[in-house]
Design an enzyme around this catalytic site. Structure first.
Site, PDB file in Angstrom:
ATOM      1  N   LYS A 141      -2.313 -64.462  -7.359  1.00  0.00           N
ATOM      2  CA  LYS A 141      -4.064 -64.805  -7.770  1.00  0.00           C
ATOM      3  C   LYS A 141      -5.261 -63.750  -8.392  1.00  0.00           C
ATOM      4  O   LYS A 141      -5.332 -63.300  -7.133  1.00  0.00           O
ATOM      5  CB  LYS A 141      -3.965 -66.602  -7.741  1.00  0.00           C
ATOM      6  CG  LYS A 141      -6.014 -66.788  -7.761  1.00  0.00           C
ATOM      7  CD  LYS A 141      -5.682 -68.247  -7.291  1.00  0.00           C
ATOM      8  CE  LYS A 141      -7.296 -68.916  -7.247  1.00  0.00           C
ATOM      9  NZ  LYS A 141      -7.279 -70.098  -6.941  1.00  0.00           N
ATOM     10  N   ASP A 176     -15.106 -66.976  -7.121  1.00  0.00           N
ATOM     11  CA  ASP A 176     -14.531 -68.889  -8.030  1.00  0.00           C
ATOM     12  C   ASP A 176     -15.681 -69.255  -7.467  1.00  0.00           C
ATOM     13  O   ASP A 176     -15.766 -70.130  -5.797  1.00  0.00           O
ATOM     14  CB  ASP A 176     -12.980 -69.723  -6.737  1.00  0.00           C
ATOM     15  CG  ASP A 176     -12.519 -70.836  -7.227  1.00  0.00           C
ATOM     16  OD1 ASP A 176     -12.943 -71.091  -8.287  1.00  0.00           O
ATOM     17  OD2 ASP A 176     -12.008 -70.754  -6.364  1.00  0.00           O
ATOM     18  N   LYS A 216     -19.161 -74.760  -6.655  1.00  0.00           N
ATOM     19  CA  LYS A 216     -18.589 -75.471  -5.320  1.00  0.00           C
ATOM     20  C   LYS A 216     -19.562 -75.823  -4.690  1.00  0.00           C
ATOM     21  O   LYS A 216     -20.278 -75.130  -4.957  1.00  0.00           O
ATOM     22  CB  LYS A 216     -17.697 -74.272  -4.685  1.00  0.00           C
ATOM     23  CG  LYS A 216     -16.563 -73.971  -5.603  1.00  0.00           C
ATOM     24  CD  LYS A 216     -15.331 -73.188  -4.034  1.00  0.00           C
ATOM     25  CE  LYS A 216     -14.480 -72.607  -4.891  1.00  0.00           C
ATOM     26  NZ  LYS A 216     -13.192 -74.128  -4.456  1.00  0.00           N
ATOM     27  N   GLU A 255      -8.827 -73.787 -10.779  1.00  0.00           N
ATOM     28  CA  GLU A 255      -8.629 -72.611 -12.250  1.00  0.00           C
ATOM     29  C   GLU A 255      -7.614 -71.158 -11.764  1.00  0.00           C
ATOM     30  O   GLU A 255      -6.999 -71.188 -13.046  1.00  0.00           O
ATOM     31  CB  GLU A 255      -9.831 -72.066 -12.164  1.00  0.00           C
ATOM     32  CG  GLU A 255     -10.151 -71.061 -10.689  1.00  0.00           C
ATOM     33  CD  GLU A 255      -9.755 -71.078  -9.214  1.00  0.00           C
ATOM     34  OE1 GLU A 255     -10.515 -72.119  -9.534  1.00  0.00           O
ATOM     35  OE2 GLU A 255      -9.751 -70.689  -8.930  1.00  0.00           O
ATOM     36  N   ARG A 265      -4.410 -72.363 -10.846  1.00  0.00           N
ATOM     37  CA  ARG A 265      -3.043 -72.769 -11.246  1.00  0.00           C
ATOM     38  C   ARG A 265      -3.038 -71.909 -13.154  1.00  0.00           C
ATOM     39  O   ARG A 265      -1.731 -72.516 -13.833  1.00  0.00           O
ATOM     40  CB  ARG A 265      -2.537 -74.053 -11.225  1.00  0.00           C
ATOM     41  CG  ARG A 265      -3.494 -74.853 -11.716  1.00  0.00           C
ATOM     42  CD  ARG A 265      -3.901 -76.106 -10.759  1.00  0.00           C
ATOM     43  NE  ARG A 265      -4.120 -76.197  -9.489  1.00  0.00           N
ATOM     44  CZ  ARG A 265      -4.162 -77.577  -9.603  1.00  0.00           C
ATOM     45  NH1 ARG A 265      -3.649 -78.272  -9.426  1.00  0.00           N
ATOM     46  NH2 ARG A 265      -4.876 -77.456  -7.619  1.00  0.00           N
TER      47      ARG A 265
HETATM   48  N1  BES Z   1      -9.575 -71.550  -4.481  1.00  0.00           N
HETATM   49  C1  BES Z   1      -9.515 -72.321  -4.488  1.00  0.00           C
HETATM   50  C2  BES Z   1      -8.991 -73.092  -3.344  1.00  0.00           C
HETATM   51  C3  BES Z   1      -9.124 -72.122  -2.259  1.00  0.00           C
HETATM   52  C4  BES Z   1      -9.993 -73.046  -0.738  1.00  0.00           C
HETATM   53  C5  BES Z   1      -8.822 -71.221  -0.836  1.00  0.00           C
HETATM   54  C6  BES Z   1     -10.502 -72.730   0.498  1.00  0.00           C
HETATM   55  C7  BES Z   1      -9.029 -70.486   0.212  1.00  0.00           C
HETATM   56  C8  BES Z   1     -10.207 -71.421   0.924  1.00  0.00           C
HETATM   57  C9  BES Z   1      -9.325 -73.193  -5.625  1.00  0.00           C
HETATM   58  O1  BES Z   1      -9.251 -72.531  -6.747  1.00  0.00           O
HETATM   59  C10 BES Z   1      -9.633 -74.019  -5.318  1.00  0.00           C
HETATM   60  O2  BES Z   1     -11.005 -74.480  -5.808  1.00  0.00           O
HETATM   61  N2  BES Z   1      -8.875 -75.964  -5.151  1.00  0.00           N
HETATM   62  C11 BES Z   1      -9.383 -76.586  -5.249  1.00  0.00           C
HETATM   63  C12 BES Z   1      -8.121 -77.654  -6.297  1.00  0.00           C
HETATM   64  C13 BES Z   1      -8.723 -79.000  -6.334  1.00  0.00           C
HETATM   65  C14 BES Z   1     -10.151 -78.713  -7.463  1.00  0.00           C
HETATM   66  C15 BES Z   1      -7.373 -79.911  -7.394  1.00  0.00           C
HETATM   67  C16 BES Z   1      -9.367 -77.289  -4.322  1.00  0.00           C
HETATM   68  O3  BES Z   1      -8.347 -76.781  -2.731  1.00  0.00           O
HETATM   69  O4  BES Z   1     -10.159 -78.224  -4.030  1.00  0.00           O
HETATM   70 ZN    ZN Z   2      -9.074 -70.686  -7.183  1.00  0.00          ZN
HETATM   71 ZN    ZN Z   3     -11.299 -72.846  -7.548  1.00  0.00          ZN
END
Ligand code: BES
Ligand code: ZN
Ligand code: ZN
Length: 483
Positions: A245, A250, A257, A329, A331
């Site tokens: 990835k 992000d 976020k 994003e 995935r």
């Molecule tokens: N990059 C994040 C996941 C992440 C969170 C990595 C904390 C490292 C530390 C990923 O893209 C994300 O935002 N995932 C969301 C998915 C949800 C919207 C279904 C998440 O985990 O909250």
């Molecule tokens: Zn991410």
């Molecule tokens: Zn994300």
């Protein structure tokens, strides 16, 4: 830091000396007087893993005591951690050059200790205006290590170093195009490695709907980088595809976020950095394996044309995906890369590494990788074993078919996040597995381990490179299995 291998006599060595000591049998050959031995015994009666400092003015003798009776992987991990403790002491004593030897110590124990020292000495200091403490010259006792093996280990550590640098670099200084350029220039110097960089136009002609959608809010172009390491010995073997990835940053996109959740999201390309580093390390050390790293890269931002919830995307393999949350994003870009790997490389195994879900951190904290597999029971068993050995551990989450229901969409083939907030790591893995189809597939969610917000043992705050030692050791095993 510079390592040299030399023969060392602990009794007569003229300089700062680190002595590893794991076994009471070696007590009489320690360069210690009676009082010092008594102190050592007393400390060991309470706890076996610690560092003791003895003045040997103008130098110091650092005695690193450890418990050699523990199972080998734990004992080696303890030595990595002791190395980090020692480094703090060395910094306090302003000691930069030293020698390392052992009494009652095995080669792999000494090697683990030096590994810990190397990993602990890393800090991201290129933006600092004042010089930071680092180790200088470290002489390692040649009695313990074979030069070729030690050099191979150092090349691996160098790749871990670079992975950590890339992950720590803020997006202002490392966007998708910059990272692709960096990988291209490294690949150019490596034997048997080729690097193909696809720009936005080429990604469009490949119809990678996931990568293109995530990129739509960004002012920076996306890249899709394919690295291939194909040594003559493995040229006829089916490759292992390593998908990483590469979200350079992000923000969450339009589902931005909140609060401080955005902090540290420069690390969202750690999967890509890890996979590139594994491939480069394999090439550095001429491992007889055929590897292809597939690295989709973009940042995820809420620009004017940004993709939005309710959008329906057509992915590289034709699957349609309803966007429910633009923050899921990773995935989307991985799905395109996994499908591309499955369709074009006839791989014997696809492995991905991704900082994919916050749920993985909530499930197992920062102590390991959340892993899943499909049609890859045996490789997963091997990977778990290797993980225990190098102490980059993984725990397997289930691929039960019940979870499929959670990623079904009313409007399209799939939705990009689960219909409930439960089992977020598993629904993400399930989503990705769809794109690997029948190809044996392993998913590694490294969200908890790629970047530490607090120091953890031999890692300071920041990128860890966690997973490189694991996958490198796994590649070394491939050779043994195939012989
Ligand atoms: N990059 C994040 C996941 C992440 C969170 C990595 C904390 C490292 C530390 C990923 O893209 C994300 O935002 N995932 C969301 C998915 C949800 C919207 C279904 C998440 O985990 O909250
Ligand atoms: Zn991410
Ligand atoms: Zn994300």
């Amino acid at each position: 830091m510079i390592y040299t291998l030399e023969s060392i006599n602990a009794k007569t060595y003229d300089g700062n000396l680190v002595l590893l000591y794991g076994d009471e049998v070696a007590e009489r050959v320690l360069p210690l007087n009676k009082k010092e031995i008594d102190l050592l015994r007393q400390r060991r009666s309470e706890k076996k893993d610690f560092v003791l400092v003895f003045d040997r003015l103008p130098y110091h003798l650092y005695l690193v005591s450890f418990d050699s009776e523990k199972p080998a992987p734990e004992c080696q991990e303890m030595l990595r951690r002791c190395a980090a403790d020692l480094l703090k002491q060395l910094e306090f004593d302003k000691v930069a050059s030293l020698a390392v030897t052992g009494k009652g110590t095995l080669p792999e124990e000494l090697s683990a200790f030096v590994e810990g020292l190397t990993l602990a000495d890393y800090r991201f200091d290129r933006y600092r205006t004042k010089e930071q403490y680092h180790l200088g010259t470290v002489v390692v006792d040649s009695l313990f290590l074979k030069p070729a093996e030690f050099e191979a280990a150092q090349r691996l550590w160098n790749r871990i170093y670079w992975c950590r640098e890339w992950v720590n670099l803020p997006v202002q200084d490392l966007n998708a195009a910059d990272f692709a350029d960096e990988l291209t220039s490294i690949a150019a110097d490596l034997k048997d490695v080729t690097c193909t960089v696809m720009d936005k136009k080429q990604i469009e002609s490949l119809r990678m709907g996931g990568l293109l959608a995530v990129n739509r809010g960004s002012v920076d172009e996306p890249r899709f980088v394919v690295l291939e390491y194909k040594p003559a010995e493995a040229a006829r073997k089916q490759p292992i595809c390593l998908v990483g990835k590469g979200i350079m940053y992000d923000t969450g996109g339009l589902n931005i976020k909140p609060d401080d959740y955005m902090q540290e999201m420069k690390s969202d390309m750690a999967g890509a950095a890890t996979m590139a580093s594994v491939l480069f390390a394999a090439a550095d050390n001429h491992l007889p394996v055929h590897l292809v790293a597939l690295l989709p890269m973009t940042d995820n931002r809420p620009g004017f044309n940004a993709y939005a919830a309710d959008d329906i995307l057509t992915m590289y393999d034709g699957t349609t995906v309803e966007v429910v949350n633009t923050d899921a994003e990773g995935r989307l870009i991985l799905a395109d890369a996994i499908a591309y790997a499955a369709r074009n490389y006839n791989p014997k195994l696809i492995v991905d590494a991704a900082t994919l879900t916050g749920a993985a951190v909530r499930a197992i904290s920062t102590f390991g990788i959340a892993a899943m597999q499909q049609h890859a029971d045996n490789p997963m068993t091997m990977l778990k074993l290797v993980g225990t050995q190098v102490y980059e551990r993984l725990v397997e989450f289930p691929m039960w078919s019940e979870y499929d229901e959670l990623i079904k969409s009313d409007m399209a083939d799939l939705r990009n996040c689960g219909s409930t907030p439960q089992a977020g790591t598993i629904t993400a893995g399930k989503f990705l597995a769809h794109f690997a189809q029948e190809v044996p597939y392993i998913h590694l969610d490294i969200a908890g381990v790629a970047y530490f917000s607090k120091p953890q043992h031999y890692y300071r705050v920041g990128a860890s490179g966690y997973g490189i030692r694991l996958l490198y050791a796994f590649m070394q095993m491939q050779d043994m299995i195939e012989k």
